[in-house]
Motif scaffolding. Structure first.
Motif, mmCIF file in Angstrom:
data_model
loop_
_atom_site.group_PDB
_atom_site.id
_atom_site.type_symbol
_atom_site.label_atom_id
_atom_site.label_comp_id
_atom_site.label_asym_id
_atom_site.label_seq_id
_atom_site.Cartn_x
_atom_site.Cartn_y
_atom_site.Cartn_z
ATOM 1 N N ARG A 192 15.786 9.216 -14.601
ATOM 2 C CA ARG A 192 16.602 10.248 -15.259
ATOM 3 C C ARG A 192 15.994 11.633 -15.064
ATOM 4 N N TRP A 193 16.857 12.597 -14.800
ATOM 5 C CA TRP A 193 16.442 13.984 -14.555
ATOM 6 C C TRP A 193 15.463 14.096 -13.387
ATOM 7 N N ASN A 194 15.483 13.122 -12.489
ATOM 8 C CA ASN A 194 14.581 13.115 -11.332
ATOM 9 C C ASN A 194 13.110 13.228 -11.740
ATOM 10 N N GLN A 195 12.771 12.612 -12.873
ATOM 11 C CA GLN A 195 11.374 12.595 -13.291
ATOM 12 C C GLN A 195 10.505 11.869 -12.259
ATOM 13 N N GLU A 196 11.077 10.878 -11.618
ATOM 14 C CA GLU A 196 10.372 10.133 -10.578
ATOM 15 C C GLU A 196 11.415 9.644 -9.578
ATOM 16 N N THR A 197 11.108 9.810 -8.296
ATOM 17 C CA THR A 197 12.019 9.347 -7.247
ATOM 18 C C THR A 197 11.225 8.562 -6.216
ATOM 19 N N VAL A 198 11.730 7.387 -5.889
ATOM 20 C CA VAL A 198 11.103 6.535 -4.876
ATOM 21 C C VAL A 198 12.190 6.122 -3.887
ATOM 22 N N LEU A 199 11.928 6.293 -2.601
ATOM 23 C CA LEU A 199 12.856 5.849 -1.571
ATOM 24 C C LEU A 199 12.199 4.729 -0.775
ATOM 25 N N ASP A 209 4.173 11.617 -0.795
ATOM 26 C CA ASP A 209 3.318 10.704 -0.042
ATOM 27 C C ASP A 209 4.145 9.560 0.538
ATOM 28 N N VAL A 210 3.549 8.886 1.522
ATOM 29 C CA VAL A 210 4.205 7.795 2.244
ATOM 30 C C VAL A 210 3.363 6.537 2.087
ATOM 31 N N TRP A 211 4.013 5.444 1.693
ATOM 32 C CA TRP A 211 3.322 4.171 1.500
ATOM 33 C C TRP A 211 3.626 3.260 2.686
ATOM 34 N N VAL A 212 2.589 2.761 3.316
ATOM 35 C CA VAL A 212 2.734 1.897 4.495
ATOM 36 C C VAL A 212 1.781 0.716 4.361
ATOM 37 N N SER A 213 2.034 -0.323 5.172
ATOM 38 C CA SER A 213 1.169 -1.508 5.169
ATOM 39 C C SER A 213 0.085 -1.364 6.233
ATOM 40 N N PRO A 214 -1.014 -2.108 6.114
ATOM 41 C CA PRO A 214 -2.027 -2.097 7.175
ATOM 42 C C PRO A 214 -1.461 -2.511 8.526
ATOM 43 N N GLY A 215 -0.518 -3.482 8.515
ATOM 44 C CA GLY A 215 0.057 -3.959 9.768
ATOM 45 C C GLY A 215 0.837 -2.899 10.502
ATOM 46 N N GLU A 216 1.489 -2.008 9.760
ATOM 47 C CA GLU A 216 2.255 -0.943 10.412
ATOM 48 C C GLU A 216 1.361 -0.017 11.233
ATOM 49 N N LEU A 217 0.113 0.094 10.827
ATOM 50 C CA LEU A 217 -0.812 0.991 11.518
ATOM 51 C C LEU A 217 -1.323 0.394 12.828
ATOM 52 N N THR A 218 -0.855 -0.815 13.163
ATOM 53 C CA THR A 218 -1.189 -1.411 14.460
ATOM 54 C C THR A 218 -0.125 -1.090 15.512
ATOM 55 N N VAL A 219 0.939 -0.377 15.104
ATOM 56 C CA VAL A 219 2.048 -0.056 16.013
ATOM 57 C C VAL A 219 1.920 1.409 16.439
ATOM 58 N N PRO A 220 1.506 1.686 17.682
ATOM 59 C CA PRO A 220 1.210 3.065 18.101
ATOM 60 C C PRO A 220 2.355 4.046 17.911
ATOM 61 N N PRO A 222 0.564 12.983 3.255
ATOM 62 C CA PRO A 222 -0.419 12.056 2.690
ATOM 63 C C PRO A 222 0.049 10.611 2.846
ATOM 64 N N ILE A 223 -0.847 9.740 3.271
ATOM 65 C CA ILE A 223 -0.524 8.335 3.521
ATOM 66 C C ILE A 223 -1.285 7.455 2.538
ATOM 67 N N HIS A 224 -0.578 6.512 1.945
ATOM 68 C CA HIS A 224 -1.219 5.500 1.093
ATOM 69 C C HIS A 224 -1.036 4.144 1.757
ATOM 70 N N ILE A 225 -2.118 3.473 2.060
ATOM 71 C CA ILE A 225 -2.064 2.135 2.660
ATOM 72 C C ILE A 225 -2.030 1.128 1.513
ATOM 73 N N VAL A 226 -0.931 0.402 1.407
ATOM 74 C CA VAL A 226 -0.694 -0.404 0.217
ATOM 75 C C VAL A 226 -1.495 -1.701 0.244
ATOM 76 N N LYS A 227 -1.736 -2.203 -0.948
ATOM 77 C CA LYS A 227 -2.291 -3.542 -1.128
ATOM 78 C C LYS A 227 -1.516 -4.212 -2.246
ATOM 79 N N SER A 228 -1.504 -5.521 -2.243
ATOM 80 C CA SER A 228 -0.789 -6.263 -3.282
ATOM 81 C C SER A 228 -1.339 -5.889 -4.653
ATOM 82 N N GLY A 229 -0.442 -5.659 -5.580
ATOM 83 C CA GLY A 229 -0.837 -5.258 -6.928
ATOM 84 C C GLY A 229 -0.719 -3.776 -7.191
#
Length: 258
Positions: free
Chosen positions: A15-22, A88-99, A111-118
């Motif tokens: 609500r009111w764009n307090q937080e937006t995730v795509l 910021d952008v959230w990506v998996s470790p596996g994605e970083l193996t694709v040039p 800014p890049i965040h490499i995600v982990k479970s949890g």
């Protein structure tokens, strides 16, 4: 679930764009084109995603999750980044193996965040949680980032292009996983939506993001039969356009937008 044709793009808008995730940007899976022709082709994002975000009053995305490296999920990333501010952008470790994907990330200079479970993102009255940061470490379908949220007493599962092998691994890790709303894996392909997986998570509503008369035959009739057998309501972007799930006056409403 934004109607981006044959692809995925899912917006979580507080609500009111307090937080937006795509989650994903959509993008074309196309055959190689000559340079002169490329110059005259606008992106899907120019025609669908960006106008939709602007219509919703969104000039900034707090987080962009790119589930895996397929063009129909991340192909419009750079177009979006040039128009909408992304914190910021959230990506998996596996994605970083694709040039080619790593090259896109470098060009965006975000800014890049490499995600982990949890990992969790606070939104609505809870969190969007990373259930899996990939199973193959190759940035492919079964390496899709899988996210889950329990929002206002409804449980949501977003699976990217997770296929049947990945679905069973997800169940092994979360044997008690239950879902009200499922974003169906891989656009309803027969390689996803394992009948056992569907029975176990027991969704009420299945969302399928898919292009009209696409060349892949998505959604597959076997997958539709699996969902219908489980008496799950199905909403498809090729049939109804964008799908909005809105929480108002202490209840959820479902709207479709052409």
């Amino acid at each position: 679930m934004i109607d981006v044709g044959q692809g995925d793009s899912i917006l979580l808008q507080d609500r009111w764009n307090q937080e937006t995730v795509l989650i994903d940007t959509g993008g074309r899976l196309t055959l190689p084109q000559p340079k002169w022709k490329k110059a005259h082709i606008s992106t899907n994002a120019d025609n669908t995603l960006i106008p939709y975000l602007k219509a919703e009053g969104i000039s900034t995305l707090d987080h962009l999750i790119l589930t895996h490296t397929d063009a129909d999920h991340v192909g419009d990333f750079l177009t979006l980044a040039r128009t909408i501010k992304i914190r910021d952008v959230w990506v998996s470790p596996g994605e970083l193996t694709v040039p080619t994907f790593v090259h896109q990330l470098k060009r965006a200079q975000l800014p890049i965040h490499i995600v982990k479970s949890g990992d969790k993102l606070p939104i609505f009255n809870g969190h969007l949680e990373i259930l899996s940061n990939g199973y193959t470490h190759k940035g492919d379908n079964d390496d899709s980032i899988v996210t889950y949220g329990d929002f206002f007493n409804k449980k949501f599962l977003f699976t990217g292009d997770l296929e049947q092998e990945g679905e069973l691994k997800l169940l092994k890790a979360y044997p008690r996983l239950k879902v009200d709303v499922l974003k169906v894996g891989h656009h309803g392909s027969k390689t996803s939506s394992n009948p056992y997986f569907i029975r176990q998570i027991d969704p009420q509503l299945a969302l399928i993001s898919v292009g009209k008369k696409n060349r892949y035959g998505h959604p597959n009739q076997e997958t539709l039969a699996t969902l219908k057998k489980a008496q799950i309501k199905i909403l498809r972007t090729d049939q109804v356009g964008a799908v909005q799930l809105i929480y108002q006056h202490q209840k959820w409403q479902v709207k479709t937008v052409r």
